[in-house]
Write an enzyme that holds these catalytic residues in place. Structure first.
Site, PDB file in Angstrom:
ATOM      1  CD  GLU A  72      -3.198  -6.692   3.608  1.00  0.00           C
ATOM      2  OE1 GLU A  72      -2.751  -7.564   2.829  1.00  0.00           O
ATOM      3  OE2 GLU A  72      -2.769  -5.526   3.642  1.00  0.00           O
ATOM      4  CD  GLU A  75      -2.927  -1.147   2.303  1.00  0.00           C
ATOM      5  OE1 GLU A  75      -2.517  -1.201   3.481  1.00  0.00           O
ATOM      6  OE2 GLU A  75      -4.121  -1.068   1.995  1.00  0.00           O
TER       7      GLU A  75
HETATM    8  C1  1HE Z   1       6.543  -8.224  12.232  1.00  0.00           C
HETATM    9  C2  1HE Z   1       5.879  -8.090  10.998  1.00  0.00           C
HETATM   10  C3  1HE Z   1       4.651  -7.406  10.977  1.00  0.00           C
HETATM   11  C4  1HE Z   1       7.719  -9.171  10.675  1.00  0.00           C
HETATM   12  N1  1HE Z   1       4.173  -6.934  12.154  1.00  0.00           N
HETATM   13  N2  1HE Z   1       6.030  -7.734  13.361  1.00  0.00           N
HETATM   14  N3  1HE Z   1       2.019  -8.301   7.138  1.00  0.00           N
HETATM   15  C5  1HE Z   1       2.221  -9.626   7.086  1.00  0.00           C
HETATM   16  O1  1HE Z   1       1.351 -10.449   7.308  1.00  0.00           O
HETATM   17  C6  1HE Z   1       3.633 -10.047   6.806  1.00  0.00           C
HETATM   18  C7  1HE Z   1       4.237 -10.665   8.048  1.00  0.00           C
HETATM   19  N4  1HE Z   1       5.676 -10.856   7.927  1.00  0.00           N
HETATM   20  C8  1HE Z   1       6.233 -11.855   7.210  1.00  0.00           C
HETATM   21  O2  1HE Z   1       5.587 -12.615   6.491  1.00  0.00           O
HETATM   22  C9  1HE Z   1       7.721 -12.009   7.313  1.00  0.00           C
HETATM   23  O3  1HE Z   1       8.123 -11.410   8.541  1.00  0.00           O
HETATM   24  C10 1HE Z   1       8.523 -11.359   6.169  1.00  0.00           C
HETATM   25  C11 1HE Z   1       8.324 -12.175   4.881  1.00  0.00           C
HETATM   26  C12 1HE Z   1       8.116  -9.909   5.925  1.00  0.00           C
HETATM   27  C13 1HE Z   1      10.021 -11.338   6.541  1.00  0.00           C
HETATM   28  O4  1HE Z   1      10.470 -12.649   6.896  1.00  0.00           O
HETATM   29  P1  1HE Z   1      11.851 -12.820   7.694  1.00  0.00           P
HETATM   30  O5  1HE Z   1      12.091 -14.280   7.810  1.00  0.00           O
HETATM   31  O6  1HE Z   1      12.894 -11.976   7.068  1.00  0.00           O
HETATM   32  O7  1HE Z   1      11.598 -12.152   9.146  1.00  0.00           O
HETATM   33  P2  1HE Z   1      10.781 -12.752  10.414  1.00  0.00           P
HETATM   34  O8  1HE Z   1      11.667 -13.674  11.170  1.00  0.00           O
HETATM   35  O9  1HE Z   1       9.459 -13.285   9.992  1.00  0.00           O
HETATM   36  O10 1HE Z   1      10.483 -11.435  11.247  1.00  0.00           O
HETATM   37  C14 1HE Z   1      11.490 -10.761  11.983  1.00  0.00           C
HETATM   38  C15 1HE Z   1      10.828 -10.006  13.106  1.00  0.00           C
HETATM   39  O11 1HE Z   1       9.940  -9.039  12.547  1.00  0.00           O
HETATM   40  C16 1HE Z   1       9.934 -10.929  13.950  1.00  0.00           C
HETATM   41  O12 1HE Z   1       9.936 -10.397  15.256  1.00  0.00           O
HETATM   42  P3  1HE Z   1      10.846 -11.059  16.430  1.00  0.00           P
HETATM   43  O13 1HE Z   1      10.539 -10.214  17.636  1.00  0.00           O
HETATM   44  O14 1HE Z   1      10.408 -12.484  16.518  1.00  0.00           O
HETATM   45  O15 1HE Z   1      12.289 -10.915  15.945  1.00  0.00           O
HETATM   46  C17 1HE Z   1       8.565 -10.731  13.361  1.00  0.00           C
HETATM   47  O16 1HE Z   1       7.515 -11.006  14.252  1.00  0.00           O
HETATM   48  C18 1HE Z   1       8.621  -9.247  13.026  1.00  0.00           C
HETATM   49  N5  1HE Z   1       7.664  -8.901  11.977  1.00  0.00           N
HETATM   50  N6  1HE Z   1       6.637  -8.697  10.046  1.00  0.00           N
HETATM   51  C19 1HE Z   1       4.864  -7.096  13.295  1.00  0.00           C
HETATM   52  N7  1HE Z   1       3.971  -7.181   9.867  1.00  0.00           N
HETATM   53  C20 1HE Z   1      -3.704  -0.708   7.085  1.00  0.00           C
HETATM   54  S1  1HE Z   1      -4.038  -2.293   6.805  1.00  0.00           S
HETATM   55  C21 1HE Z   1      -2.598  -3.089   6.348  1.00  0.00           C
HETATM   56  C22 1HE Z   1      -2.767  -4.527   6.664  1.00  0.00           C
HETATM   57  C23 1HE Z   1      -1.496  -5.294   6.575  1.00  0.00           C
HETATM   58  O17 1HE Z   1      -0.444  -4.789   6.257  1.00  0.00           O
HETATM   59  S2  1HE Z   1      -1.646  -6.927   6.959  1.00  0.00           S
HETATM   60  C24 1HE Z   1      -0.187  -7.644   6.467  1.00  0.00           C
HETATM   61  C25 1HE Z   1       0.807  -7.686   7.572  1.00  0.00           C
END
Ligand code: 1HE
Length: 258
Positions: A131, A111
């Site tokens: 989402e 977005e």
């Molecule tokens: C996060 C987030 C996040 C990572 N919110 N903390 N977005 C998603 O559903 C995508 C979610 N994220 C992922 O699928 C993956 O993290 C990635 C593909 C982006 C990256 O993977 P990777 O292996 O490099 O990293 P990781 O090990 O998954 O994440 C590292 C840290 O970032 C980890 O935290 P930690 O405390 O365990 O180290 C994750 O929890 C954190 N992290 N992504 C919070 N999104 C206005 S409406 C909009 C609606 C949306 O955007 S919904 C889609 C949300």
């Protein structure tokens, strides 16, 4: 400008805005969105184009899911409207924005990327709207901006099925308009931003503010608005100077590529 989750650097007429929360994959927390808003409001006068990119392995992981927790419907709507306000400020602001994409460009990250006026993707970029899988809907403007780039059918497919687009597929579909090797995105983004910054201000204004509105209008009103914008742009002293430069052989010709 000092921020927690952003860095802003000026390079002459270019501003470079870095999403700088790599430990959370640049996930957009409320405070980060507020910082983007504050940064946009403080862009120095001489800056004429912006490059937006992300620190670490990814451009942006979207909404910070840790903050989603217990919002009511009313709070959710207000939150979404808050993103709309800030993201509109990017799209319809003072300076054109070039987004440089790498790694994950997902959810709110897509977005955010779709508010930019140009998108440069590095090989290895991937796009998704998770989402659909998280049981929610987009809220940062994707249902308006993403269909204008790739069509509603492709966006619905991404959300229904969790389909992930590769950098090459994103380029073919229209998510990016430049595809460069990994690690080369920022240099390309800066090169493009410099070119944009060198345009006449009225041309950049027309491309940012008039073109997207005209594209949404019916033919009659669209053509009239085009004529109004054309008349204004060509009457600017800058336009007259540029035309004279061409006629007096001081300006570059359009050249065939390669
Ligand atoms: C996060 C987030 C996040 C990572 N919110 N903390 N977005 C998603 O559903 C995508 C979610 N994220 C992922 O699928 C993956 O993290 C990635 C593909 C982006 C990256 O993977 P990777 O292996 O490099 O990293 P990781 O090990 O998954 O994440 C590292 C840290 O970032 C980890 O935290 P930690 O405390 O365990 O180290 C994750 O929890 C954190 N992290 N992504 C919070 N999104 C206005 S409406 C909009 C609606 C949306 O955007 S919904 C889609 C949300």
């Amino acid at each position: 400008m000092k921020f927690e989750s952003l860095q802003f650097k000026r390079q002459g007429a270019i501003g470079v805005l870095l999403l700088d929360r790599p430990q959370k994959r640049n996930a957009l927390s409320d405070s980060m969105v507020e910082e983007i808003d504050a940064c946009l409001g403080a862009i120095p006068e001489g800056v004429r184009a912006l490059v937006l990119h992300g620190a670490g392995k990814h451009f942006c992981a979207g909404l910070d899911l840790a903050e989603l927790s217990n919002r009511s419907a009313a709070q959710g709507m207000l939150h979404s409207r808050g993103w709309h306000r800030v993201f509109d400020r990017i799209q319809f602001g003072r300076v054109p924005v070039v987004a440089v994409l790498h790694g994950a460009v997902v959810g709110g990250g897509l977005e955010l990327a779709s508010t930019a006026h140009l998108r440069v993707a590095e090989a290895g970029t991937f796009y998704a709207l998770p989402e659909g899988q998280r049981g929610i809907f987009v809220g940062g403007g994707a249902s308006v901006r993403v269909p204008r780039l790739i069509g509603a059918a492709r966006m619905a497919d991404m959300m229904f099925t969790g389909r992930v687009y590769s950098a090459e597929e994103g380029q073919a579909a229209g998510l990016s308009t430049y595809l460069v090797p990994a690690g080369k995105g920022l240099a390309k983004g800066i090169e493009l931003a410099k070119r944009i910054a060198g345009n006449a201000p009225a041309t950049n204004f027309a491309l940012m503010h008039a073109l997207p509105r005209i594209a949404e209008l019916g033919q009659d009103a669209g053509l009239l608005m085009e004529s109004l914008m054309a008349g204004i742009a060509q009457s600017e002293p800058e336009a007259k100077r540029r035309m004279k430069d061409f006629l007096e052989k001081r300006a570059a010709k359009v050249k065939r590529r390669g």
